[in-house]
Design a protein around this motif. Structure first.
Motif, PDB file in Angstrom:
ATOM      1  N   MET A 119       0.772  -6.219  13.565  1.00  0.00           N
ATOM      2  CA  MET A 119       1.934  -5.449  12.062  1.00  0.00           C
ATOM      3  C   MET A 119       2.457  -6.001  10.634  1.00  0.00           C
ATOM      4  N   THR A 120       2.432  -6.697   9.656  1.00  0.00           N
ATOM      5  CA  THR A 120       3.670  -7.092   9.120  1.00  0.00           C
ATOM      6  C   THR A 120       3.907  -5.787   7.900  1.00  0.00           C
ATOM      7  N   ASP A 121       5.476  -6.264   8.128  1.00  0.00           N
ATOM      8  CA  ASP A 121       5.891  -5.208   6.983  1.00  0.00           C
ATOM      9  C   ASP A 121       5.360  -4.984   5.223  1.00  0.00           C
ATOM     10  N   SER A 122       4.516  -5.815   5.037  1.00  0.00           N
ATOM     11  CA  SER A 122       3.582  -6.298   4.437  1.00  0.00           C
ATOM     12  C   SER A 122       2.675  -5.398   4.582  1.00  0.00           C
ATOM     13  N   ASP A 123       1.970  -5.464   5.584  1.00  0.00           N
ATOM     14  CA  ASP A 123       1.041  -5.003   5.751  1.00  0.00           C
ATOM     15  C   ASP A 123       1.160  -3.663   5.306  1.00  0.00           C
ATOM     16  N   SER A 124       1.884  -3.067   6.151  1.00  0.00           N
ATOM     17  CA  SER A 124       2.432  -1.881   6.444  1.00  0.00           C
ATOM     18  C   SER A 124       3.050  -0.603   5.341  1.00  0.00           C
ATOM     19  N   ALA A 125       3.342  -1.420   4.189  1.00  0.00           N
ATOM     20  CA  ALA A 125       3.869  -1.476   2.934  1.00  0.00           C
ATOM     21  C   ALA A 125       2.672  -1.013   2.603  1.00  0.00           C
ATOM     22  N   ARG A 126       1.456  -2.044   1.851  1.00  0.00           N
ATOM     23  CA  ARG A 126       0.352  -1.808   1.354  1.00  0.00           C
ATOM     24  C   ARG A 126      -0.390  -0.990   1.993  1.00  0.00           C
ATOM     25  N   ILE A 127      -0.510  -0.592   3.020  1.00  0.00           N
ATOM     26  CA  ILE A 127      -2.105   1.081   3.586  1.00  0.00           C
ATOM     27  C   ILE A 127      -0.483   1.953   2.918  1.00  0.00           C
ATOM     28  N   ASP A 128       1.084   1.787   3.248  1.00  0.00           N
ATOM     29  CA  ASP A 128       1.419   3.094   2.274  1.00  0.00           C
ATOM     30  C   ASP A 128       1.331   3.307   1.519  1.00  0.00           C
ATOM     31  N   ALA A 129       0.851   2.361   0.482  1.00  0.00           N
ATOM     32  CA  ALA A 129       0.730   2.407  -0.695  1.00  0.00           C
ATOM     33  C   ALA A 129      -0.537   2.969  -1.309  1.00  0.00           C
ATOM     34  N   LEU A 130      -1.419   2.431  -0.405  1.00  0.00           N
ATOM     35  CA  LEU A 130      -2.978   2.515  -0.586  1.00  0.00           C
ATOM     36  C   LEU A 130      -3.398   3.790   0.071  1.00  0.00           C
ATOM     37  N   GLU A 131      -2.775   4.617   0.262  1.00  0.00           N
ATOM     38  CA  GLU A 131      -1.904   5.872   0.991  1.00  0.00           C
ATOM     39  C   GLU A 131      -2.115   6.672   0.488  1.00  0.00           C
ATOM     40  N   MET A 132      -0.678   6.670  -0.454  1.00  0.00           N
ATOM     41  CA  MET A 132      -0.233   7.619  -1.643  1.00  0.00           C
ATOM     42  C   MET A 132      -1.299   7.431  -2.322  1.00  0.00           C
ATOM     43  N   LYS A 133      -1.561   6.555  -3.099  1.00  0.00           N
ATOM     44  CA  LYS A 133      -2.933   6.408  -3.816  1.00  0.00           C
ATOM     45  C   LYS A 133      -4.271   7.177  -3.570  1.00  0.00           C
ATOM     46  N   ILE A 134      -4.458   7.240  -2.272  1.00  0.00           N
ATOM     47  CA  ILE A 134      -5.261   7.848  -2.360  1.00  0.00           C
ATOM     48  C   ILE A 134      -5.429   9.780  -2.384  1.00  0.00           C
ATOM     49  N   ALA A 135      -4.581   9.797  -1.658  1.00  0.00           N
ATOM     50  CA  ALA A 135      -3.886  11.250  -1.769  1.00  0.00           C
ATOM     51  C   ALA A 135      -3.254  11.711  -2.975  1.00  0.00           C
ATOM     52  N   HIS A 136      -2.950  11.079  -3.819  1.00  0.00           N
ATOM     53  CA  HIS A 136      -2.969  10.909  -5.652  1.00  0.00           C
ATOM     54  C   HIS A 136      -4.413  11.323  -5.774  1.00  0.00           C
ATOM     55  N   GLN A 137      -5.583  10.479  -5.624  1.00  0.00           N
ATOM     56  CA  GLN A 137      -6.483  10.438  -6.039  1.00  0.00           C
ATOM     57  C   GLN A 137      -7.337  11.846  -5.843  1.00  0.00           C
ATOM     58  N   ASP A 138      -7.534  11.982  -4.400  1.00  0.00           N
ATOM     59  CA  ASP A 138      -7.960  13.506  -4.114  1.00  0.00           C
ATOM     60  C   ASP A 138      -7.539  14.412  -4.976  1.00  0.00           C
ATOM     61  N   GLU A 139      -5.648  14.284  -4.814  1.00  0.00           N
ATOM     62  CA  GLU A 139      -5.075  15.878  -5.720  1.00  0.00           C
ATOM     63  C   GLU A 139      -6.124  15.795  -7.138  1.00  0.00           C
ATOM     64  N   VAL A 140      -6.249  14.336  -8.176  1.00  0.00           N
ATOM     65  CA  VAL A 140      -6.715  14.877  -9.218  1.00  0.00           C
ATOM     66  C   VAL A 140      -7.274  14.949  -9.328  1.00  0.00           C
ATOM     67  N   ILE A 141      -8.733  14.442  -8.464  1.00  0.00           N
ATOM     68  CA  ILE A 141     -10.496  15.031  -7.844  1.00  0.00           C
ATOM     69  C   ILE A 141     -10.052  16.606  -8.437  1.00  0.00           C
ATOM     70  N   GLU A 142      -9.896  17.015  -7.378  1.00  0.00           N
ATOM     71  CA  GLU A 142      -9.953  18.429  -6.899  1.00  0.00           C
ATOM     72  C   GLU A 142      -9.410  19.570  -8.188  1.00  0.00           C
ATOM     73  N   ASP A 143      -8.287  18.974  -9.023  1.00  0.00           N
ATOM     74  CA  ASP A 143      -7.492  19.111 -10.189  1.00  0.00           C
ATOM     75  C   ASP A 143      -8.928  19.161 -11.354  1.00  0.00           C
TER      76      ASP A 143
END
Length: 71
Positions: A1-25
């Motif tokens: 896995m390249t640094d680019s792939d890792s960065a994309r995965i991290d960005a997606l994980e952060m986005k999902i965590a934020h969306q989970d918070e919004v949905i719960e709110d």
């Protein structure tokens, strides 16, 4: 896995965590609104019953109103 792939995965994980918070709110907001709507429905039903009973008592005790003079 390249640094680019890792960065994309991290960005997606952060986005999902934020969306989970919004949905719960949003869920908490909707639940609170439904609770308030239920309370308001009960209050409206109580007021309607009181008005209905008051109109019934008024009609039973009030003498018939004479027609207006221009009739």
């Amino acid at each position: 896995m390249t640094d680019s792939d890792s960065a994309r995965i991290d960005a997606l994980e952060m986005k999902i965590a934020h969306q989970d918070e919004v949905i719960e709110d949003l869920n908490r907001t909707i639940t609170a609104q439904w609770s308030e709507i239920d309370q308001l429905k009960k209050a409206m039903a109580t007021l309607f019953d009181r008005l209905h009973h008051a109109e019934g008592r008024l009609a039973a005790t009030a003498p018939p109103e004479p027609p207006p003079p221009h009739y």
